[in-house]
Scaffold this motif. Structure first.
Motif, short mmCIF file in Angstrom:
data_model
loop_
_atom_site.label_atom_id
_atom_site.label_comp_id
_atom_site.label_asym_id
_atom_site.label_seq_id
_atom_site.Cartn_x
_atom_site.Cartn_y
_atom_site.Cartn_z
N UNK A 183 0.83 -1.20 0.00
CA UNK A 183 0.00 0.00 0.00
C UNK A 183 0.87 1.26 0.00
N UNK A 184 0.43 2.33 -0.66
CA UNK A 184 1.24 3.54 -0.75
C UNK A 184 1.60 4.18 0.58
N UNK A 228 -4.41 8.87 5.99
CA UNK A 228 -5.25 7.87 6.64
C UNK A 228 -6.07 7.06 5.66
N UNK A 229 -5.76 7.13 4.39
CA UNK A 229 -6.47 6.33 3.41
C UNK A 229 -6.21 4.85 3.66
N UNK A 230 -7.28 4.08 3.70
CA UNK A 230 -7.14 2.62 3.83
C UNK A 230 -7.22 2.03 2.44
N UNK A 361 1.07 -0.80 -8.90
CA UNK A 361 0.73 0.55 -8.49
C UNK A 361 -0.70 0.72 -8.02
N UNK A 362 -0.95 1.91 -7.44
CA UNK A 362 -2.26 2.30 -6.93
C UNK A 362 -2.62 3.65 -7.51
N UNK A 363 -3.90 3.86 -7.70
CA UNK A 363 -4.38 5.14 -8.21
C UNK A 363 -4.45 6.14 -7.06
N UNK A 364 -3.90 7.33 -7.26
CA UNK A 364 -4.00 8.38 -6.25
C UNK A 364 -5.45 8.78 -6.07
N UNK A 365 -5.84 9.06 -4.82
CA UNK A 365 -7.26 9.29 -4.54
C UNK A 365 -7.82 10.52 -5.24
#
Length: 403
Positions: A183-184, A228-230, A361-365
């Motif tokens: 996780x980022x 604090x993004x889960x 990778x993960x997409x930025x919120x």
């Protein structure tokens, strides 16, 4: 550099489809890996799959474990932009002699039109009402979730062509925990033993630790913590997006020996979501993506910026050696995994002996529900000084669960 290709895989581990544009979501590209095929196995020790009717185990499937999955291809109809259905086609395998392995009389169609077709297919909604479907318990890489059973019609189709009891399940509202350091907002390790050190520190709290903990809780409750993004995932293996480089693929294919009849590797076997290529000469070098930490799509000249955070390397398995025409492992001279290993791509101790190609990778919120398009410019906005080390309990090297 720029986006060369975008790929979506509506059904996990089946062949996907190329799309000109894609919508970014918390779980990757829209419509990606929303379905999965699971093997129905008995819960007892006798191993008799015919008895797998009461309290069965549902085992996730992937190419490398079940090579014939590559014979199924998924497409989105009528188009990605106006998605209503997913069509899965069974591409009848050919033998080395160029003939169908299946007898003609054994080929059936389940599309309801009553016509014979050498490549039978089945269609299902892009987003069914999962609240009306039964639940099945699933675990993907020791991360639990549920799936929604699509029913008997699809079970018969996949069971017939896979040769063992199999269900089609939909993800619905189900999510899974992102474990380890993927996780980022987790620590991205650059040394093999760093995680053990951090774990020991956390296990022995000091006065400063207690003070820091309550301070964090205070800020968290006030909503002032920007980290604090889960992060959760759905049916994707360990992260929602996989980024690959066309330059690295060219380097891999250049390893082909002239005196051997090796095959050229197609990028689709790497199963990327985003494939990047240089916009000009000498702009990219092979495997430089090992160090990428963040990508920005667009944003130049006042345009809208969209970001992808890259957190881990992708370790490769024998799925690279599968022939998509026969659904079987290639002969030794055509095996791509060995070629990748020979290029000294075992660069992540967390993946053990698996060579590396591509970045998770993960997409930025702040990029959710925005679109990316083929041809758009991409900038590397953050880099790591060292390669990250993959850590996922039970999956990464040295963390295998006891049998």
């Amino acid at each position: 550099m720029k986006i060369k290709e975008l790929y979506v895989y509506p059904v996990k581990s089946l062949r996907g489809c190329s799309v000109p544009t894609a919508t970014l979501t918390p779980y990757g590209l829209k419509h990606d890996r929303k379905y999965m095929i699971v093997r129905i196995k008995p819960s007892g020790d006798d191993g008799d799959e015919k008895k797998a009717t009461s309290n069965p185990i549902y085992e996730s499937q992937y190419v490398g474990r079940v090579d014939s999955l590559c014979l199924f291809s998924a497409s989105i109809l009528p188009s990605y932009e106006d998605a209503k259905f997913i069509r899965v086609t069974y591409n009848t395998p050919v033998s080395s002699a160029g003939k169908d392995d299946n007898d003609a009389e054994d080929v059936v169609v389940v599309n309801g039109d009553g016509e014979e077709n050498v490549n039978p297919y089945v269609e299902f909604p892009i987003a069914p009402d999962y609240r009306k479907l039964g639940k099945v318990d699933l675990s993907i890489h020791l991360s639990d979730c549920v799936g929604y059973d699509m029913g008997e019609e699809y079970q018969k189709f996949f069971t017939k062509y896979l040769g063992y009891p199999a269900k089609l399940v939909y993800v619905g509202d189900s999510t899974r925990e992102v474990k380890g350091n993927l996780a980022p907002n987790q620590t991205h390790l650059t040394k093999e033993n760093d995680f053990d050190k951090e774990t020991k520190k956390a296990a022995a709290p000091s006065g400063w630790f207690i003070f820091g903990f309550f301070t964090w809780v205070f800020w968290y409750l006030l909503g002032w913590n920007t980290e604090n993004t889960k992060y959760t995932i759905q049916f994707a293996d360990v992260a929602p997006v996989l980024v690959a480089s066309s330059v690295s693929l060219e380097e891999l294919n250049s390893g082909k020996k002239e005196d051997e009849k090796e095959l050229m590797l197609d990028i689709t076997k790497m199963r990327p979501n985003v494939v990047l290529e240089p916009s000009g000469a000498n702009e990219m070098t092979p495997f430089e993506e090992d160090y990428w930490a963040e990508l920005q799509v667009g944003g130049e000249g006042g345009g809208e910026a969209r970001k992808i955070m890259l957190t881990g390397n992708c370790g490769r398995c024998k799925s690279l050696n599968v022939d998509y025409e026969t659904g079987k492992q290639l002969p030794v001279h055509g095996q791509m995994l060995k070629r990748l290993s020979d290029m000294k791509r075992r660069v992540d101790t967390g993946h053990g002996y698996s060579p590396i190609f591509g970045r998770y990778g993960f997409i930025a919120k702040d990029s959710f529900e925005k679109e990316v398009r083929v041809g758009e410019e991409v900038t590397v906005t953050k880099k790591n000084e060292e390669r990250t080390v993959f850590y996922w309990p039970g999956l990464s090297s040295g963390t295998k669960p006891p049998k």
